[in-house]
Every structure is written in structure tokens, then in C-alpha cells.
Design a protein around this motif. Structure first.
Motif, PDB file in Angstrom:
ATOM      1  N   MET A  24      36.887  81.856  58.988  1.00 56.18           N
ATOM      2  CA  MET A  24      36.109  81.613  60.195  1.00 56.18           C
ATOM      3  C   MET A  24      36.329  80.196  60.740  1.00 56.18           C
ATOM      4  N   ILE A  25      35.845  79.190  59.951  1.00 59.46           N
ATOM      5  CA  ILE A  25      36.009  77.800  60.395  1.00 59.46           C
ATOM      6  C   ILE A  25      36.351  76.910  59.210  1.00 59.46           C
ATOM      7  N   GLN A  26      36.838  75.721  59.510  1.00 56.26           N
ATOM      8  CA  GLN A  26      36.998  74.659  58.521  1.00 56.26           C
ATOM      9  C   GLN A  26      36.424  73.388  59.133  1.00 56.26           C
ATOM     10  N   ILE A  27      35.892  72.530  58.275  1.00 52.98           N
ATOM     11  CA  ILE A  27      35.201  71.336  58.762  1.00 52.98           C
ATOM     12  C   ILE A  27      36.187  70.177  58.913  1.00 52.98           C
ATOM     13  N   GLU A  28      36.165  69.593  60.090  1.00 49.76           N
ATOM     14  CA  GLU A  28      36.985  68.402  60.336  1.00 49.76           C
ATOM     15  C   GLU A  28      36.167  67.133  60.113  1.00 49.76           C
ATOM     16  N   LEU A  49      33.567  89.147  45.874  1.00 52.69           N
ATOM     17  CA  LEU A  49      32.688  89.735  46.888  1.00 52.69           C
ATOM     18  C   LEU A  49      32.939  89.129  48.260  1.00 52.69           C
ATOM     19  N   VAL A  50      33.061  87.798  48.311  1.00 55.20           N
ATOM     20  CA  VAL A  50      33.265  87.135  49.601  1.00 55.20           C
ATOM     21  C   VAL A  50      34.640  87.486  50.163  1.00 55.20           C
ATOM     22  N   GLY A  80      37.489  88.623  54.105  1.00 55.20           N
ATOM     23  CA  GLY A  80      38.935  88.779  54.221  1.00 55.20           C
ATOM     24  C   GLY A  80      39.613  87.475  54.601  1.00 55.20           C
ATOM     25  N   ASP A  81      40.425  87.487  55.652  1.00 56.76           N
ATOM     26  CA  ASP A  81      41.111  86.274  56.102  1.00 56.76           C
ATOM     27  C   ASP A  81      40.138  85.249  56.678  1.00 56.76           C
ATOM     28  N   GLY A  82      38.895  85.677  56.947  1.00 56.70           N
ATOM     29  CA  GLY A  82      37.898  84.743  57.480  1.00 56.70           C
ATOM     30  C   GLY A  82      37.265  83.858  56.429  1.00 56.70           C
ATOM     31  N   PRO A 136      44.467  79.780  49.021  1.00 59.98           N
ATOM     32  CA  PRO A 136      45.162  78.613  49.573  1.00 59.98           C
ATOM     33  C   PRO A 136      44.689  78.240  50.974  1.00 59.98           C
ATOM     34  N   ASN A 137      44.056  79.153  51.693  1.00 59.19           N
ATOM     35  CA  ASN A 137      43.624  78.867  53.055  1.00 59.19           C
ATOM     36  C   ASN A 137      42.134  78.565  53.156  1.00 59.19           C
TER      37      ASN A 137
END
Length: 659
Positions: free
Chosen positions: A1-5, A566-567, A572-574, A604-605
Motif C-alpha cells: 500500500m504505502i511506505q513511509i518517507e 496471514l498478512v 498480497g503485493d500491498g 523484500p518489498n
């Protein structure tokens, strides 16, 4: 979903002001307990969801985000308490800012605000599972199967499955109860009809013979079937029918009086006295066990409260609650009432025949009172009317106590009256009516036949009505039961499919971090109606619950691996952000490298934000390159917040974060 900058925290929890760049990379925070680490975790959760898990749920009814999220010195100025996140959305390939103030936690400010960013925030608000604390690991490992099912389904966004199951079960139970009442009423009308015929258990041939014998007296054609409308009395002159229904019928009064007196005698019979004893015993079990009684009372109240949950407040006290947490809290209380459910079922089984008997007595007493009032001169039937009214009241009380244990005292009084020797004033109208009947001349055979057929038709029509009601109730009960059963079968099969995938990933992750001694480890999630069993292999000796033989460190590892599985299934890719708050403190030093390798290789993502009160753990995460920047707190004061002791960052181009 998001990553923190970047994150900025102002007057929030124990933090006065903190601003740090994370650069979409994993971040480690260390410090002794009470130095503010969890304040950063709370800040991230608050900014993304408007909620703080540790300020909600069971045991935190006196806590709230609005009252306790601001720094203690800013508690009167919630508008100054805010969190600002600059985030990157991989799916949108753009950065934006999320800012949320405690004064209005339900409304975040987005910069820029667009349909895309608003939709993404709405999705984030429904997925608080990106954060996991040490105390939450236990929710998946060391809990009963019913609770684990609830927690796992919540994380999988499948909690509506359990809510629907509970609703369907309630519908099925209500339909079953209505079917039981319809059966009782059907038996009553049939018994009344059979008594009028003078045959205990007639078959169709006996019934037709009885009817046609009276029709022959009136020189009417015999009937071959009961189905046509008014078949029993067809051919009788309407005027004669009207005359038969006029003021007084010796035959009808005598018949109804006999039924009433027989009903009074039934109160002394074993079927009633036995049910009465069972009901008294069931109520005594509740009154003798204050703890059980308290749970029973709470269950009735909570079930009603659960139906009324809407908005962000408790429907009983209007106190602030996050709706999902409140519903979970109430469901937890209901789940603890298994003993109460058993006691209530026993009580309901004992009450059912007693309530039916009271209804029949009230109806029969009312009929006798009507005949008394039709006599010439009328017989005072006030005591009968009062008795019938009291019986209806006692029946209502017995029906009520099954749903509302607050009526126990009243129910015991009602049971005490049931079966008591009839009062003289109650029998006096019946005795006077019997004497009055004897003064009347017997009707002619023709008059008796007419009245017999007219009353028989009336009672038969009542039987048909109750039979129709019974058929509908039976069909509804069967349908409700079939729907509940089918839903359970389908939902369990669906969950089993999901759990098969989850347990495969769980087994892979746990075997990975324990490959030195449990490389052949297997875990098994087994779904059943409303439950989720969890058994794990113990060195090839069989599968057991996690708490049976595995150490606390292994249990923590299982909790983390199950959470990750579970997560992964949910997002998934989010799954691009995970906040792990002190979840690995029990993992021994020999397995820390494997945990770091698991998070790096399998995810890794995902950007990880990890807290620990062990500085050695932090250094280990850094040396294994799990985290790219760290922050160490050396202390905390109420005036200034966390005291930064050390901060480090691996050499890396902040513009090319790990993806």
C-alpha cells in the motif's frame, strides 16, 4: 500500500516533537522500557487509521484516543497533538502527505488530496494489521480455538463471516422455539377437538363415523371427507345455527367445564410437577452461583447491545468506542458465557411445557367464565377472570426469564403458584355452573346433533388453523436450520482453503528460522464452526497446541510467522509496510540471524519499522542489514520526551530506497 518517507510527531503520547526521515527503508528503534519507542508505533497507526490499538479493546474502557493520545501537557489542547507522514504509494508511483490531529481523528488531511489518495487512505483505515505488538502475538497462539478464529478472521478481513454465523444461529434458534410453541398449540386444539368428539385419538374413519352419526339424526347426507369448507355442518339451516350459538348450551357448557376441571387436575400430574422441579432446579443453579448468574445477566444485556452497535459510541453508556473494537469486545463477553448458555437451555426446556400448560389453563378458565356469565341469572365469574389473567401473567414471566434472568425472583413465585390447591373462590363459580347445568332440561336429539356439529366444525377449523401455523413454523425452522448448516459447511470449506494456504506459508517461515533443529516442522490450522484449532509439530513426536511443549521464544516465532502468513494472504503485493513493536524479544540469539534473513528474503518489498528494548538486538538487525537506519533512546522525561542517545544510517542514496 504505502511506505513511509518521513514522519513528524508533535505533542503526541510521550513525544513532544520528533521528526525523522525514513526514506522508504526499514527502521530500527531501541531503548529501555518507558523511553517512547511505542509512541512512534502509536503515531504511525494513528496517522494511517485514526486509532490507537493500545487505547482500545478489552480492559481499556476508560481510555480513548481523544482523551489520552495527546501529550499529558497538551491534553487540554488536542488540536496541537498531531502526526504527519510523508508516504509513497508504489501502486500510484507518487508521494503525498497524511496529517491527522487528535482533535478530529476521524478526518485526515491529505496533501495533495485526490480521488486516488483518498481511496488509498480509506483502504489503510480498514487495515490496521500492518502493526503487531508483543501482546498481540498471543492472540494467534495461546488462545482458545474460538478466540483464535475470531482474531484470525479479523486480520483476514473475514470477521463478517462470524457475525453472520451468529445471526443465522440466532434466527435458527428463534425459529426452533417458534416451532415448539406451534406444536404445543396444535396439540391443545386437537385435544380440545378430540374431547368434544368423545374419542381419545380418533383416526379419520372414527371421526367421520362420529360426525355422520349426528348428521343421520338430522337426516343430512353423510360426508366422505373433511376437506371442503364447513363440511361437518353442511346442510344445517343458518337460522338454526344462529339459535344454537345463542345464550346457553348445556352440552357446550358441560364439555368446557369438564375440560377446565381436568386441566386443574393435570397441574398435579407428574408431567407438570416434574417440569416444575426441573425449572426450579435450573433457577436455583443460577441463584446459588452468583458468578454464573452475573454472566447470564451480562449475556442477555450484551447480546442486545451487540444488535444496537452503530456509530462510534457504546449503545449503553454513550462512551466513545471504535465500532469494530466494541463489537469485538461484546463478542468476547458472549464467548465466555458457554456455561450460561447451558444453564439457559436447561431452563428453556423445563419452562416450555409449563408455559403451554398455563396458556391452556387460562383459555379453559376463560371459557368457563363465559358460560357463567351466560347463565340465567348470571353467575359471578370475577374470580375465574382474575385467575385467567394471573395465569397469563405467570406465563409471560416464565417466557421472560429465559431471555432476562432479572425475572428469576418473579419466575420462582410463578412456579410456586403452579400446582397449588385451587382456592375455594375459584371453584365456587365452577360448582355453581355445574349445579346450574343440572337444572337445565336435556336438549332433543336433533338439537344436540345440531350443536355437536356446529361446535365440531368450530373446533375442527381451529385445528386446521393451528396445523397450518405449525406447518409454516416447521418449514421455517427447517429452512433456518438448513441455511445455518449450509452456511457453516460452505464458510468452513472456504476458510479451510484459505487456512491451507496460510499454514503452508506459516510452515515455510517457521521452518526457515528454525532450520537448525526443526527443518521438518509442520503446522496445522483446522477450521470448524466458529473455531480454529492450531496444532504444531514437536520434533516428529506428533502435533500439539503451541503452548504444550514449545518455549516462549518458539511461541513468539510462531506468532510472527503466522502473522506474516496471514498478512501476506490479506494484502498480497500491498504488504509494503509492517510495524513490529518488540515482538522478538524472546527469540534467542541463535535464531536472530534467521529471523532477519526471513524478513529480508521473503519480504523484500516491505518496509519494516521494528522496536526493541535490547540494544544488542538493534545492532544485530543493523549488521544483518535488515534495517537501514536506527534510533536509540537513552531516557525520557515528561517535559522533553524521548532522549535521543544515538542515531545511525547506513550509507545509501536516499533517493534510491530499497524496493
Amino acid at each position: 500500500m504505502i511506505q513511509i518517507e518521513e514522519i513528524e510527531i508533535v505533542e503526541f503520547r510521550g513525544i513532544r516533537h520528533l521528526k525523522r526521515s525514513l526514506g522508504r527503508r526499514s527502521f530500527g528503534i531501541a531503548g529501555p522500557n518507558g523511553t517512547g519507542k511505542s509512541g512512534i508505533v502509536d503515531a504511525i497507526e494513528f496517522a494511517l487509521t485514526g486509532n490507537i490499538t493500545r487505547l482500545g479493546g478489552v480492559g481499556t474502557a476508560e481510555l480513548s484516543v481523544k482523551a489520552h493520545a495527546p501529550h499529558v501537557d497538551a491534553s487540554k489542547k488536542p488540536e496541537t497533538a498531531l502526526v504527519r507522514l510523508q508516504v509513497y504509494a508504489p501502486a500510484l508511483k507518487k508521494s503525498f502527505i497524511i496529517e491527522r490531529s487528535v482533535k478530529n481523528p476521524g478526518a485526515a488531511v491529505l496533501k495533495p488530496s485526490s480521488a486516488e489518495t483518498r481511496a488509498l487512505l480509506a483502504q489503510l483505515e480498514t487495515h490496521p494489521e500492518f502493526a503487531l505488538s508483543r501482546r498481540e502475538i498471543i492472540k494467534y497462539i495461546l488462545v482458545p480455538a474460538g478466540k483464535r478464529s475470531q482474531y484470525v478472521q479479523e486480520l483476514l478481513r473475514l470477521d463478517q463471516l462470524e457475525k453472520l454465523r451468529v445471526s443465522l444461529q440466532r434466527v435458527a434458534n428463534d425459529a426452533k422455539r417458534d416451532h415448539g410453541k406451534a406444536e404445543v398449540e396444535d396439540r391443545r386444539t386437537k385435544s380440545d377437538f378430540f374431547h368434544h368428539l368423545g374419542i381419545a385419538t380418533p383416526n379419520k374413519t372414527d371421526l367421520l363415523a362420529c360426525v355422520n352419526a349426528r348428521r343421520a339424526v338430522l337426516k343430512l347426507d353423510p360426508v366422505a371427507d373433511l376437506a371442503p369448507e364447513n363440511a361437518l355442518k353442511v346442510g344445517i339451516n343458518p337460522d338454526a345455527e344462529h339459535e344454537a350459538s345463542q345464550p346457553f348450551s348445556k352440552l357446550g357448557a358441560k364439555n368446557d367445564l369438564a375440560i377446565f376441571l381436568k386441566r386443574l387436575a393435570v397441574s398435579q400430574e407428574i408431567t407438570i410437577t416434574g417440569a416444575k422441579s426441573d425449572a426450579v432446579a435450573a433457577l436455583a443453579q443460577l441463584t446459588d452461583d452468583p458468578a454464573l448468574l452475573r454472566v447470564v445477566k451480562q449475556r442477555a444485556l450484551v447480546e442486545r447491545g451487540l444488535e444496537l452497535v452503530e456509530g462510534d459510541a457504546c449503545p449503553l453508556c454513550d462512551g466513545p468506542w471504535e465500532m469494530a473494537l466494541l463489537a469485538t469486545h461484546l463478542q468476547e463477553k458472549i464467548a465466555k458465557a458457554d456455561a450460561a448458555s447451558t444453564a439457559l437451555k436447561q431452563l428453556a426446556l423445563a419452562i416450555a411445557p409449563l408455559a403451554a400448560h398455563l396458556r391452556a389453563m387460562a383459555l379453559d378458565g376463560g371459557k368457563v367464565a363465559e358460560w357463567c356469565e351466560k347463565a340465567n341469572p348470571p353467575i359471578d365469574a370475577a374470580s375465574l377472570r382474575s385467575h385467567a389473567k394471573a395465569l397469563d401473567g405467570d406465563r409471560d414471566t416464565l417466557d421472560k426469564v429465559v431471555r432476562d434472568p432479572a425475572a428469576i425472583a418473579e419466575a420462582l413465585q410463578a412456579l410456586g403458584r403452579l400446582g397449588a390447591t385451587p382456592a375455594v373462590e375459584l371453584l365456587q363459580p365452577a360448582d355453581r355452573l355445574a349445579a346450574y347445568i343440572e337444572t337445565l332440561s336435556d336438549p332433543s336429539k336433533e338439537e344436540e346433533a345440531k350443536e355437536f356439529l356446529i361446535v365440531a366444525q368450530e373446533k375442527y377449523d381451529q385445528c386446521r388453523g393451528t396445523q397450518q401455523t405449525l406447518n409454516i413454523a416447521a418449514q421455517q425452522a427447517e429452512t433456518a436450520s438448513a441455511v445455518f448448516s449450509h452456511y457453516g459447511m460452505v464458510s468452513t470449506a472456504m476458510l479451510e482453503g484459505i487456512y491451507d494456504k496460510v499454514q503452508k506459508d506459516f510452515t515455510e517461515y517457521y521452518s526457515f528460522i528454525n532450520r537448525d533443529d526443526e527443518a521438518k516442522f509442520e503446522g496445522k490450522l483446522s477450521a470448524s464452526l466458529g473455531k480454529l484449532a492450531f496444532d504444531v509439530d514437536f520434533y516428529g513426536r506428533g502435533r500439539f497446541p503451541p503452548g504444550a511443549y514449545h518455549s516462549e521464544g518458539h511461541q513468539d516465532g510462531m506468532g510472527l510467522c503466522l502473522y506474516l502468513a496471514l498478512v501476506k494472504h490479506t494484502l498480497g503485493d500491498g504488504f509494503t509496510l509492517a510495524v513490529l513493536d518488540d515482538v522478538l524479544m524472546s527469540v534467542d540469539a541463535g535464531h536472530r540471524r534467521e529471523v532477519c534473513a526471513l524478513l529480508k528474503q521473503k519480504f523484500p518489498n516491505t518496509q519494516f519499522v521494528l522496536t526493541t528494548h535490547d540494544g544488542v538486538w538493534l545492532k544485530f538487525m543493523q549488521s544483518e542489514k535488515l534495517v537501514q537506519s536506527t534510533l536509540s533512546f537513552g531516557g525520557w522525561t515528561v517535559d522533553s520526551g524521548p532522549q535521543v542517545w544515538n542515531e545511525s544510517r547506513l550509507d545509501a542514496d536516499p533517493e534510491t530506497p530499497r524496493q
